[in-house]
Design a protein around this motif. Structure first.
Motif, mmCIF file in Angstrom:
data_model
loop_
_atom_site.group_PDB
_atom_site.id
_atom_site.type_symbol
_atom_site.label_atom_id
_atom_site.label_comp_id
_atom_site.label_asym_id
_atom_site.label_seq_id
_atom_site.Cartn_x
_atom_site.Cartn_y
_atom_site.Cartn_z
ATOM 1 N N LEU A 33 -2.973 -5.725 21.352
ATOM 2 C CA LEU A 33 -4.302 -6.272 21.653
ATOM 3 C C LEU A 33 -4.228 -7.781 21.901
ATOM 4 O O LEU A 33 -4.981 -8.317 22.718
ATOM 5 N N GLY A 34 -3.308 -8.446 21.222
ATOM 6 C CA GLY A 34 -3.137 -9.881 21.425
ATOM 7 C C GLY A 34 -2.703 -10.200 22.845
ATOM 8 O O GLY A 34 -3.250 -11.096 23.498
ATOM 9 N N LEU A 35 -1.713 -9.449 23.356
ATOM 10 C CA LEU A 35 -1.266 -9.655 24.743
ATOM 11 C C LEU A 35 -2.376 -9.332 25.739
ATOM 12 O O LEU A 35 -2.543 -10.009 26.757
ATOM 13 N N ALA A 36 -3.122 -8.253 25.451
ATOM 14 C CA ALA A 36 -4.230 -7.872 26.333
ATOM 15 C C ALA A 36 -5.272 -8.988 26.423
ATOM 16 O O ALA A 36 -5.908 -9.188 27.475
ATOM 17 N N ALA A 37 -5.443 -9.718 25.319
ATOM 18 C CA ALA A 37 -6.439 -10.795 25.301
ATOM 19 C C ALA A 37 -5.906 -12.088 25.902
ATOM 20 O O ALA A 37 -6.649 -12.842 26.538
ATOM 21 N N SER B 119 -14.335 -22.515 38.649
ATOM 22 C CA SER B 119 -15.046 -21.222 38.640
ATOM 23 C C SER B 119 -14.075 -20.056 38.774
ATOM 24 O O SER B 119 -14.214 -19.030 38.084
ATOM 25 N N LEU B 120 -13.089 -20.202 39.671
ATOM 26 C CA LEU B 120 -12.120 -19.129 39.878
ATOM 27 C C LEU B 120 -11.299 -18.886 38.613
ATOM 28 O O LEU B 120 -11.082 -17.732 38.202
ATOM 29 N N ALA B 121 -10.850 -19.963 37.988
ATOM 30 C CA ALA B 121 -10.078 -19.830 36.749
ATOM 31 C C ALA B 121 -10.936 -19.203 35.650
ATOM 32 O O ALA B 121 -10.458 -18.367 34.868
ATOM 33 N N GLY B 122 -12.209 -19.593 35.586
ATOM 34 C CA GLY B 122 -13.112 -19.028 34.579
ATOM 35 C C GLY B 122 -13.373 -17.543 34.800
ATOM 36 O O GLY B 122 -13.450 -16.757 33.846
ATOM 37 N N MET B 123 -13.486 -17.138 36.084
ATOM 38 C CA MET B 123 -13.688 -15.724 36.399
ATOM 39 C C MET B 123 -12.475 -14.879 35.995
ATOM 40 O O MET B 123 -12.613 -13.782 35.448
ATOM 41 N N LEU B 124 -11.284 -15.410 36.256
ATOM 42 C CA LEU B 124 -10.073 -14.692 35.869
ATOM 43 C C LEU B 124 -9.998 -14.514 34.356
ATOM 44 O O LEU B 124 -9.497 -13.498 33.848
ATOM 45 N N MET B 125 -10.521 -15.515 33.629
ATOM 46 C CA MET B 125 -10.486 -15.462 32.173
ATOM 47 C C MET B 125 -11.273 -14.250 31.648
ATOM 48 O O MET B 125 -10.899 -13.654 30.643
ATOM 49 N N LYS B 126 -12.345 -13.896 32.352
ATOM 50 C CA LYS B 126 -13.184 -12.790 31.882
ATOM 51 C C LYS B 126 -12.448 -11.451 31.947
ATOM 52 O O LYS B 126 -12.833 -10.480 31.270
ATOM 53 N N LEU B 127 -11.389 -11.389 32.767
ATOM 54 C CA LEU B 127 -10.649 -10.124 32.868
ATOM 55 C C LEU B 127 -9.998 -9.758 31.544
ATOM 56 O O LEU B 127 -9.686 -8.584 31.292
ATOM 57 N N GLY B 128 -9.777 -10.764 30.690
ATOM 58 C CA GLY B 128 -9.157 -10.500 29.398
ATOM 59 C C GLY B 128 -9.991 -9.572 28.535
ATOM 60 O O GLY B 128 -9.455 -8.708 27.812
ATOM 61 N N ILE B 129 -11.309 -9.721 28.600
ATOM 62 C CA ILE B 129 -12.197 -8.857 27.818
ATOM 63 C C ILE B 129 -12.071 -7.407 28.285
ATOM 64 O O ILE B 129 -12.055 -6.460 27.475
ATOM 65 N N ILE B 130 -11.933 -7.236 29.612
ATOM 66 C CA ILE B 130 -11.790 -5.880 30.171
ATOM 67 C C ILE B 130 -10.486 -5.241 29.705
ATOM 68 O O ILE B 130 -10.453 -4.067 29.298
ATOM 69 N N THR B 131 -9.402 -6.031 29.771
ATOM 70 C CA THR B 131 -8.110 -5.459 29.361
ATOM 71 C C THR B 131 -8.095 -5.138 27.866
ATOM 72 O O THR B 131 -7.495 -4.146 27.438
ATOM 73 N N VAL B 132 -8.723 -5.978 27.053
ATOM 74 C CA VAL B 132 -8.815 -5.692 25.614
ATOM 75 C C VAL B 132 -9.610 -4.407 25.388
ATOM 76 O O VAL B 132 -9.235 -3.556 24.547
ATOM 77 N N ALA B 133 -10.698 -4.257 26.155
ATOM 78 C CA ALA B 133 -11.524 -3.049 26.014
ATOM 79 C C ALA B 133 -10.723 -1.797 26.379
ATOM 80 O O ALA B 133 -10.762 -0.773 25.663
ATOM 81 N N ILE B 134 -9.966 -1.862 27.479
ATOM 82 C CA ILE B 134 -9.206 -0.682 27.939
ATOM 83 C C ILE B 134 -8.064 -0.366 26.973
ATOM 84 O O ILE B 134 -7.889 0.790 26.532
ATOM 85 N N ASN C 1 -8.484 1.123 13.977
ATOM 86 C CA ASN C 1 -9.797 1.676 13.664
ATOM 87 C C ASN C 1 -10.877 0.955 14.457
ATOM 88 O O ASN C 1 -10.613 -0.039 15.127
ATOM 89 N N ILE C 2 -12.088 1.439 14.391
ATOM 90 C CA ILE C 2 -13.198 0.917 15.189
ATOM 91 C C ILE C 2 -13.519 -0.534 14.860
ATOM 92 O O ILE C 2 -13.892 -1.320 15.739
ATOM 93 N N LEU C 3 -13.341 -0.912 13.597
ATOM 94 C CA LEU C 3 -13.665 -2.288 13.208
ATOM 95 C C LEU C 3 -12.679 -3.288 13.807
ATOM 96 O O LEU C 3 -13.065 -4.386 14.224
ATOM 97 N N VAL C 4 -11.401 -2.933 13.839
ATOM 98 C CA VAL C 4 -10.396 -3.802 14.472
ATOM 99 C C VAL C 4 -10.707 -3.944 15.952
ATOM 100 O O VAL C 4 -10.609 -5.027 16.533
ATOM 101 N N TYR C 5 -11.096 -2.813 16.560
ATOM 102 C CA TYR C 5 -11.442 -2.828 17.983
ATOM 103 C C TYR C 5 -12.612 -3.779 18.242
ATOM 104 O O TYR C 5 -12.556 -4.636 19.154
#
Length: 574
Positions: free
Chosen positions: A165-169, A251-266, A278-282
């Motif tokens: 999860l750390g790498l994903a973030a 703006s472009l760098a900031g938009m790319l940063m948001k992809l981290g939340i998606i990868t953490v979610a997946i 568990n769900i709490l760690v997630y």
């Protein structure tokens, strides 16, 4: 670290030390911002984890949590206050010290430096550049370093707890910074273009104000306005380009940063399904990921400011690294004779003075004559060390003036240059420049000697009348008389007169010549004048031609030796 910061940001030792302290305090502040998330996670794990059969890291009561929150807020307030003092107070003190340092260096730089720089450019460096310097160092530099350090610490913590999860973030952080870095060259180009055109606007505005009389006299108002508005339009376009290039990259760098939340979610969902977390760690990692990105997105905008900082620091460094005129603070000349020995001086592309040797003896008047551009005024400025010579020596009472501090040296000179410079102050204050501690009676006495009382009596406030910028309310002759009064008040052992009476009518010139004859007794006097009757009585006449001495001697000797002198004399009589 101290040397690195001094070199990179043109800071003093104290400034670099204070910057390190600011980075440390802001790092601590960033880390304290994680406290609410930690307390929130503890609460969730204790009260929701029990429902899922997840053991709680601590067994705390509601009162315990209230106490923890109060202590946490108190600590955060103390750290924020501590950081504020270190950050802003230290930065503004450093900026003030930089202004003082630059001002002190400017007065020690040779006049040749000012000949290469526009006054508007120097003014912009002193004011707008240092204001921008303040802004960046209070809002950008410490934040960037502190956020980098705190992000590294937090990244180690989340990687240690769960590396997947750390790498994903975290993978988006280096990618976003790389994208921003690739645009730095373009940003720097746009910043430099804007700075260049904005300085041109300031320079043009100052030039137009100084030339307002000529502009009105020749009906050039429309042309002058068109030229100014054209430069202003170019500056505006470059500013828009600068803002766009920085804004798009951020703006472009900031938009790319948001992809981290998606990868953490997946990644988190897959691990949750597989039973690896568990769900709490997630939930904790989703919230933590968003909080990590916030300060980084903030420093992206700061990094755009850092691009502009490079140019500001370069201009400040240029002044701070220019060789200044230094020397010993004390001098003990055997007398006040000035000895020029094979003096050579020139600018970048041509020589003005070439091998000049003569002695202006104490108790004598030495006159410098020659055609325009022959080097007369240059020699007087070399004698005062306004410029430093390239070869040879200039000795004052046997001491090399290049080894003497400029302020110490100039205490021995009273100077009246052809171009009179007055300040937007009263007549009394302008005369008192010659001797700061002079009494009103002394000022009034020299004003009378210099025949200033004639026009002072007509002024509405007399000696206390403010004369405007560079004495704009006075005539040329009146301005020159104030300059002469100032020199008389100083009563220095060496007197330099460059066309001192050129703007005076014949009657006043004769009166002031009488006053000057009393002033120059037993002093070293170097005089420049085009009127032959002014210099014929000199003890020594030095005739210059294209930076060389063509002839030297008394009036009688030159009449016998020099055909050029005889022609000048005949022309003046004719």
């Amino acid at each position: 670290m101290n040397d690195f910061l001094k070199q990179k940001y043109a800071m003093s030792d104290q400034g670099a030390e204070n910057l390190q302290k600011s980075i440390f305090s802001h790092t601590i502040l960033n880390l304290t911002k994680m406290f609410p998330s930690i307390v929130g996670f503890m609460f969730l794990f204790q009260y929701l984890g029990g429902l899922e059969g997840i053991p709680a890291p601590a067994d705390l009561t509601l009162v315990n949590y209230i106490v923890i929150i109060v202590v946490m807020l108190l600590v955060m307030f103390i750290v924020a206050r501590w950081d504020y003092v270190r950050l802003y107070d230290n930065v503004y003190n450093e900026s003030a010290n930089s202004r003082i340092d630059i001002a002190n260096r400017l007065k020690k730089l040779p006049l040749s430096y000012f000949g290469k720089r526009d006054v508007s450019d120097l003014s912009a460096t002193m004011m707008s550049d240092l204001t921008f310097y303040e802004q960046i160092f209070s809002h950008a530099v410490p934040h960037i370093y502190a956020t980098t350090i705190s992000t590294v610490i937090i990244s180690i913590m989340i990687l240690t707890y769960n590396w997947q999860l750390g790498l994903a973030a975290l993978w988006v952080i280096p990618v976003s910074l790389l994208v921003f870095s690739l645009s730095k060259k373009k940003q720097r180009k746009d910043v430099d273009a804007y700075v260049k055109t904005s300085r041109e606007v300031l320079d043009d505005l100052q030039e137009k104000i100084e030339q307002i009389q000529e502009i009105k006299s020749y009906n050039l108002e429309e042309r002058a306005l068109n030229e100014f508005f054209h430069k202003l339009e170019c500056s505006t376009r470059n500013k828009i380009k600068m803002e766009l290039s920085a804004g798009i990259a951020t703006s472009l760098a900031g938009m790319l940063m948001k992809l981290g939340i998606i990868t953490v979610a997946i990644v988190g969902v897959n691990m949750l399904i597989a039973g690896q977390i568990n769900i709490l760690v997630y939930i904790a990692y989703l919230i933590l990921t968003a909080s990590i990105y916030l300060p980084i997105e903030g420093i992206l905008s700061f990094m755009a400011m850092i691009v502009a900082l490079d140019g500001v620091v370069a201009r400040i460094k240029e002044i701070k690294t220019m060789p200044i005129q230094e020397g010993k603070q004390e001098m003990n000349p055997k007398d006040y004779s000035i000895d020029f020995q094979d003096v050579v001086f020139g600018y970048d592309d041509y020589t003005v003075i070439n091998g000049v040797s003569f002695t202006a003896k104490q108790g004598e008047v030495t006159a410098l004559i020659g055609s325009s551009g022959s080097g007369k005024t240059t020699l007087t400025k070399l004698a005062t060390r306004f410029w430093d010579i390239q070869q040879g020596k200039i000795l004052l009472g046997g001491e090399d003036i290049s080894l003497i501090d400029l302020e110490t040296l100039l205490k021995n000179y009273a100077i009246v240059f052809q171009e009179v410079v007055l300040f937007n102050a009263s007549i009394r204050d302008n005369i008192r420049i010659g001797k700061k501690e002079a009494t009103d009676e002394e000022v009034a006495r020299v004003a009378q000697i210099a025949r200033c009382d004639e026009f002072i009596n007509r002024m509405p406030q007399g000696m206390d009348t403010v004369i405007g910028e560079n004495g704009e309310r006075l005539s040329g002759g009146e301005r020159q008389r104030i300059s002469i009064a100032r020199a008389i008040l100083k009563d220095a052992p060496i007197i330099l007169l460059d066309e001192a009476t050129a703007s005076l009518d014949v009657e006043n010139e004769s009166l002031i010549q009488e006053a000057l004859s009393e002033l120059i007794k037993n002093k070293t006097v170097i005089v420049i004048a085009h009127r032959m009757r002014t210099i014929r009585g000199a003890d020594k006449i030095v005739m210059l031609n294209q930076g060389r001495i063509e002839a030297m001697g008394t009036d009688a000797e030159l009449q016998m030796q020099s055909e050029t002198y005889r022609k000048m004399l005949k022309k003046s009589i004719g």
